[in-house]
Design a protein around this motif. Structure first.
Motif, PDB file in Angstrom:
ATOM      1  N   ARG A  40       0.841  -1.209   0.000  1.00 56.48           N
ATOM      2  CA  ARG A  40       0.000   0.000   0.000  1.00 56.48           C
ATOM      3  C   ARG A  40       0.864   1.242   0.000  1.00 56.48           C
ATOM      4  O   ARG A  40       0.587   2.217  -0.706  1.00 56.48           O
ATOM      5  N   GLN A  41       1.919   1.253   0.829  1.00 58.60           N
ATOM      6  CA  GLN A  41       2.783   2.428   0.917  1.00 58.60           C
ATOM      7  C   GLN A  41       3.468   2.714  -0.415  1.00 58.60           C
ATOM      8  O   GLN A  41       3.669   3.873  -0.779  1.00 58.60           O
ATOM      9  N   SER A  69      11.318   0.912  12.919  1.00 54.67           N
ATOM     10  CA  SER A  69      12.250   0.381  11.942  1.00 54.67           C
ATOM     11  C   SER A  69      12.322  -1.130  12.056  1.00 54.67           C
ATOM     12  O   SER A  69      12.586  -1.690  13.127  1.00 54.67           O
ATOM     13  N   GLU A  70      12.070  -1.792  10.932  1.00 51.89           N
ATOM     14  CA  GLU A  70      12.153  -3.246  10.877  1.00 51.89           C
ATOM     15  C   GLU A  70      13.574  -3.706  10.547  1.00 51.89           C
ATOM     16  O   GLU A  70      13.823  -4.879  10.337  1.00 51.89           O
ATOM     17  N   LYS A  74      11.044   1.350   7.310  1.00 49.74           N
ATOM     18  CA  LYS A  74      10.254   1.929   8.386  1.00 49.74           C
ATOM     19  C   LYS A  74       8.774   1.721   8.106  1.00 49.74           C
ATOM     20  O   LYS A  74       8.313   1.902   6.976  1.00 49.74           O
ATOM     21  N   LEU A  75       8.052   1.352   9.153  1.00 50.07           N
ATOM     22  CA  LEU A  75       6.624   1.099   9.028  1.00 50.07           C
ATOM     23  C   LEU A  75       5.859   1.979  10.004  1.00 50.07           C
ATOM     24  O   LEU A  75       6.330   2.270  11.107  1.00 50.07           O
ATOM     25  N   GLY A 137      18.418  -5.421   9.595  1.00 52.78           N
ATOM     26  CA  GLY A 137      17.871  -6.605  10.233  1.00 52.78           C
ATOM     27  C   GLY A 137      18.897  -7.605  10.703  1.00 52.78           C
ATOM     28  O   GLY A 137      18.557  -8.744  11.031  1.00 52.78           O
ATOM     29  N   LEU A 138      20.163  -7.201  10.753  1.00 48.75           N
ATOM     30  CA  LEU A 138      21.227  -8.107  11.166  1.00 48.75           C
ATOM     31  C   LEU A 138      21.485  -7.969  12.663  1.00 48.75           C
ATOM     32  O   LEU A 138      21.244  -6.932  13.257  1.00 48.75           O
TER      33      LEU A 138
END
Length: 255
Positions: A40-41, A69-70, A74-75, A137-138
């Motif tokens: 959607r974004q 932040s994943e 960013k969500l 994500g590390l």
């Protein structure tokens, strides 16, 4: 009584029914295909043949309060949602299509919501505390602190004038994933549950022992005094943050 009715109309709660332009928007949304948050974004096409869920009707009545932040993206994870007459009109339009309503059902539900909302604007404030993830994500994740969703104060600021908010907690819970916490149907926890809950929607039951590092709270928020201007800013203040969202209080009512 006359003053109360006049105030309701001024806020957009027309006694003859909802704004039919917004109602039609909700009907069109009900026929769209589902897209996940990220698609959607980026305005990407859907990857599924499943119809969209009710959250698509929030539109301009949902304002972002915070992101997370994943690791590599960013969500949006915190929002203020105004239960405006326009939003409710879209919501009812959505349900009218997906539930194939008979004649009279729209006005019955509209009147119910109009009576329950009252003469002051109502907001849902959604706050989150998610685990901290390293860049890309590390590496290890860090468990969140829930202080910024528990020890808060909510106010309305209008032209420099601060109005206290009256709020009560609908739910505070946790889950083992973002998707699971995102799927909580908060409207089922409100006084509007019977009107806004989708007929085919699974009824929410909180786990006996909630687990996980994804924490979220939902609050029903109303200004304690009348807001006399056309715009206001809702502020959520805590030890390390000031989260804010601006809303218009001007509505269009009637069929």
């Amino acid at each position: 009584m006359i003053a109360a009715v006049a105030a309701g109309i001024a806020l957009g709660w027309g006694v003859t029914g909802p704004n039919m332009v917004e109602f039609s928007r909700g009907q069109k949304i009900a026929a769209k295909w589902d897209r996940d948050h990220w698609r959607r974004q980026l305005e990407l096409p859907p990857e599924t043949s499943q119809l969209t869920d009710i959250s698509e009707v929030f539109q301009e009545d949902r304002v972002i309060l915070g992101t997370w932040s994943e690791g590599w993206r960013k969500l949006d994870v915190e929002w203020a949602i105004r239960l405006s007459p326009e939003l409710i009109a879209r919501w009812l339009g959505f349900l009218s299509v997906r539930e194939a309503w008979p004649d009279g059902e729209l006005l019955r539900r509209w009147e119910w919501v109009r009576q329950e909302i009252g003469n002051r604007p109502v907001f849902i404030v959604i706050l989150s505390a998610f685990p901290k993830k390293e860049l890309l994500g590390l590496g290890e994740t860090t468990a969140p602190t829930t202080d910024e969703i528990e020890n808060i104060r909510i106010v309305f600021e209008t032209h420099g004038r601060v109005t206290e908010a009256m709020s009560y907690e609908l739910l505070t819970t946790r889950a083992e994933s973002r998707s699971r916490i995102d799927s909580v149907p908060w409207w089922q926890l409100t006084r509007l549950a019977d009107v806004l809950t989708f007929e085919f929607e699974k009824r929410f039951e909180e786990p006996l022992v909630p687990r996980g590092d994804f924490h979220r709270s939902w609050r029903w928020v109303v200004p304690m005094d009348e807001l006399t201007c056309s715009k206001t800013t809702i502020k959520v203040v805590s030890r390390r943050k000031i989260r804010s969202a601006e809303f218009s209080l001007v509505s269009n009512s009637g069929i």
